[in-house]
Design a protein around this motif. Structure first.
Motif, PDB file in Angstrom:
ATOM      1  N   PRO A   5       0.821  -1.222   0.000  1.00  0.00           N
ATOM      2  CA  PRO A   5       0.000   0.000   0.000  1.00  0.00           C
ATOM      3  C   PRO A   5       0.853   1.270   0.000  1.00  0.00           C
ATOM      4  N   THR A   6       0.431   2.243  -0.804  1.00  0.00           N
ATOM      5  CA  THR A   6       1.081   3.552  -0.875  1.00  0.00           C
ATOM      6  C   THR A   6      -0.008   4.625  -0.815  1.00  0.00           C
ATOM      7  N   GLU A   7       0.389   5.863  -0.885  1.00  0.00           N
ATOM      8  CA  GLU A   7      -0.548   6.981  -0.891  1.00  0.00           C
ATOM      9  C   GLU A   7      -1.461   6.935  -2.130  1.00  0.00           C
ATOM     10  N   ASN A   8      -0.961   6.372  -3.237  1.00  0.00           N
ATOM     11  CA  ASN A   8      -1.733   6.307  -4.482  1.00  0.00           C
ATOM     12  C   ASN A   8      -2.623   5.077  -4.581  1.00  0.00           C
ATOM     13  N   SER A   9      -2.475   4.114  -3.666  1.00  0.00           N
ATOM     14  CA  SER A   9      -3.259   2.873  -3.722  1.00  0.00           C
ATOM     15  C   SER A   9      -4.755   3.173  -3.645  1.00  0.00           C
ATOM     16  N   ARG A  10      -5.520   2.372  -4.372  1.00  0.00           N
ATOM     17  CA  ARG A  10      -6.977   2.507  -4.376  1.00  0.00           C
ATOM     18  C   ARG A  10      -7.605   1.119  -4.407  1.00  0.00           C
ATOM     19  N   ILE A  11      -8.872   1.098  -4.023  1.00  0.00           N
ATOM     20  CA  ILE A  11      -9.676  -0.116  -4.125  1.00  0.00           C
ATOM     21  C   ILE A  11     -10.792   0.179  -5.119  1.00  0.00           C
ATOM     22  N   VAL A  12     -10.872  -0.652  -6.162  1.00  0.00           N
ATOM     23  CA  VAL A  12     -11.956  -0.543  -7.129  1.00  0.00           C
ATOM     24  C   VAL A  12     -13.019  -1.541  -6.681  1.00  0.00           C
ATOM     25  N   VAL A  13     -14.196  -1.037  -6.360  1.00  0.00           N
ATOM     26  CA  VAL A  13     -15.277  -1.892  -5.876  1.00  0.00           C
ATOM     27  C   VAL A  13     -16.022  -2.451  -7.087  1.00  0.00           C
ATOM     28  N   ILE A  14     -16.023  -3.787  -7.165  1.00  0.00           N
ATOM     29  CA  ILE A  14     -16.621  -4.498  -8.300  1.00  0.00           C
ATOM     30  C   ILE A  14     -18.000  -5.009  -7.904  1.00  0.00           C
ATOM     31  N   LYS A  15     -18.993  -4.810  -8.791  1.00  0.00           N
ATOM     32  CA  LYS A  15     -20.345  -5.328  -8.561  1.00  0.00           C
ATOM     33  C   LYS A  15     -20.368  -6.798  -8.962  1.00  0.00           C
ATOM     34  N   THR A  16     -20.829  -7.669  -8.051  1.00  0.00           N
ATOM     35  CA  THR A  16     -20.975  -9.089  -8.367  1.00  0.00           C
ATOM     36  C   THR A  16     -22.316  -9.576  -7.835  1.00  0.00           C
ATOM     37  N   MET A  17     -22.733 -10.746  -8.279  1.00  0.00           N
ATOM     38  CA  MET A  17     -23.977 -11.341  -7.799  1.00  0.00           C
ATOM     39  C   MET A  17     -23.879 -11.671  -6.310  1.00  0.00           C
ATOM     40  N   GLU A  18     -22.678 -11.976  -5.835  1.00  0.00           N
ATOM     41  CA  GLU A  18     -22.461 -12.334  -4.433  1.00  0.00           C
ATOM     42  C   GLU A  18     -22.334 -11.105  -3.534  1.00  0.00           C
ATOM     43  N   GLY A  19     -22.278  -9.936  -4.115  1.00  0.00           N
ATOM     44  CA  GLY A  19     -22.081  -8.698  -3.376  1.00  0.00           C
ATOM     45  C   GLY A  19     -20.799  -8.029  -3.840  1.00  0.00           C
ATOM     46  N   PRO A  20     -20.549  -6.816  -3.363  1.00  0.00           N
ATOM     47  CA  PRO A  20     -19.371  -6.081  -3.831  1.00  0.00           C
ATOM     48  C   PRO A  20     -18.069  -6.705  -3.329  1.00  0.00           C
ATOM     49  N   VAL A  21     -17.036  -6.635  -4.176  1.00  0.00           N
ATOM     50  CA  VAL A  21     -15.695  -7.123  -3.848  1.00  0.00           C
ATOM     51  C   VAL A  21     -14.713  -6.016  -4.206  1.00  0.00           C
ATOM     52  N   GLY A  22     -13.717  -5.797  -3.355  1.00  0.00           N
ATOM     53  CA  GLY A  22     -12.724  -4.762  -3.597  1.00  0.00           C
ATOM     54  C   GLY A  22     -11.481  -5.316  -4.264  1.00  0.00           C
ATOM     55  N   ALA A  23     -11.080  -4.726  -5.374  1.00  0.00           N
ATOM     56  CA  ALA A  23      -9.842  -5.088  -6.073  1.00  0.00           C
ATOM     57  C   ALA A  23      -8.797  -4.029  -5.728  1.00  0.00           C
ATOM     58  N   PHE A  24      -7.788  -4.425  -4.962  1.00  0.00           N
ATOM     59  CA  PHE A  24      -6.742  -3.498  -4.522  1.00  0.00           C
ATOM     60  C   PHE A  24      -5.779  -3.273  -5.677  1.00  0.00           C
ATOM     61  N   CYS A  25      -5.462  -2.023  -5.968  1.00  0.00           N
ATOM     62  CA  CYS A  25      -4.534  -1.717  -7.059  1.00  0.00           C
ATOM     63  C   CYS A  25      -3.564  -0.617  -6.639  1.00  0.00           C
ATOM     64  N   ASP A  26      -2.428  -0.553  -7.329  1.00  0.00           N
ATOM     65  CA  ASP A  26      -1.405   0.436  -7.006  1.00  0.00           C
ATOM     66  C   ASP A  26      -1.891   1.863  -7.226  1.00  0.00           C
ATOM     67  N   GLU A  27      -2.711   2.037  -8.259  1.00  0.00           N
ATOM     68  CA  GLU A  27      -3.154   3.386  -8.605  1.00  0.00           C
ATOM     69  C   GLU A  27      -4.296   3.302  -9.600  1.00  0.00           C
ATOM     70  N   VAL A  28      -5.238   4.235  -9.507  1.00  0.00           N
ATOM     71  CA  VAL A  28      -6.255   4.416 -10.539  1.00  0.00           C
ATOM     72  C   VAL A  28      -5.796   5.588 -11.384  1.00  0.00           C
ATOM     73  N   ILE A  29      -5.598   5.338 -12.659  1.00  0.00           N
ATOM     74  CA  ILE A  29      -5.064   6.357 -13.561  1.00  0.00           C
ATOM     75  C   ILE A  29      -6.170   7.252 -14.111  1.00  0.00           C
ATOM     76  N   GLY A  30      -7.300   6.660 -14.430  1.00  0.00           N
ATOM     77  CA  GLY A  30      -8.398   7.454 -14.962  1.00  0.00           C
ATOM     78  C   GLY A  30      -9.408   6.599 -15.683  1.00  0.00           C
ATOM     79  N   ILE A  31     -10.347   7.264 -16.341  1.00  0.00           N
ATOM     80  CA  ILE A  31     -11.377   6.587 -17.126  1.00  0.00           C
ATOM     81  C   ILE A  31     -11.064   6.814 -18.597  1.00  0.00           C
ATOM     82  N   TYR A  32     -11.084   5.729 -19.351  1.00  0.00           N
ATOM     83  CA  TYR A  32     -10.753   5.800 -20.773  1.00  0.00           C
ATOM     84  C   TYR A  32     -11.907   5.297 -21.615  1.00  0.00           C
TER      85      TYR A  32
END
Length: 158
Positions: A87-114
């Motif tokens: 984990p760093t200051e730039n780390s983020r969790i992207v919350v994914i919608k699933t049938m079982e409920g939300p799950v967090g995908a930990f990533c180094d950084e979110v760069i943006g929307i493309y």
């Protein structure tokens, strides 16, 4: 007035086929960039206190309370055999919608929307490792490099 109805039909401009635009949240895992389809995400958040759960698989980082909801947080880098997430200051969790409920995908950084056209998405990397290639749906060239498109639900529920 046009005397032939065929001339009238030909004079009407034909509608062009609408090109489908796909949107992705571009994330960084190590030095690599990956896209998660935006329709599969709920939100992006900073990592808050993650409680470790003894005896779980190595890629399960733990549980996090997000807006009063318990969220399982997954270390995507371990699944892709890219090492452990630090984990760093730039780390983020992207919350994914699933049938079982939300799950967090930990990533180094979110760069943006493309945004990209569906026709610009190419076949997956031919040089990717075996661990990664099973979780990639394709790749697309962005303004700052190549982005692999993750099959995020397959990755989270391997």
């Amino acid at each position: 007035m046009v005397g032939n109805k065929n001339q009238v039909i030909q004079a009407i401009p034909q509608e062009k086929e609408v090109e489908e635009i796909r949107q992705f949240i571009k994330i960084r895992l190590g030095k690599e960039s990956y896209g998660i389809p935006i329709e599969e995400t709920r939100e992006v958040t900073r990592p808050i206190h993650i409680t470790n759960i003894p005896g779980t698989a190595s890629h399960i980082m733990g549980l996090m309370n997000l807006h009063g909801e318990i969220l399982c947080v997954v270390d995507v880098k371990i699944i892709l055999n890219m090492g452990k997430m630090i984990p760093t200051e730039n780390s983020r969790i992207v919350v994914i919608k699933t049938m079982e409920g939300p799950v967090g995908a930990f990533c180094d950084e979110v760069i943006g929307i493309y945004d990209t056209l569906r026709k610009d998405i190419e076949a997956p990397f031919s040089t990717s490792s075996n661990e990664i290639v099973g979780y990639i749906n394709g790749q697309v060239q962005t303004c700052d490099g190549l982005m692999g498109i993750l099959d995020i639900k397959r990755l989270l529920f391997k």
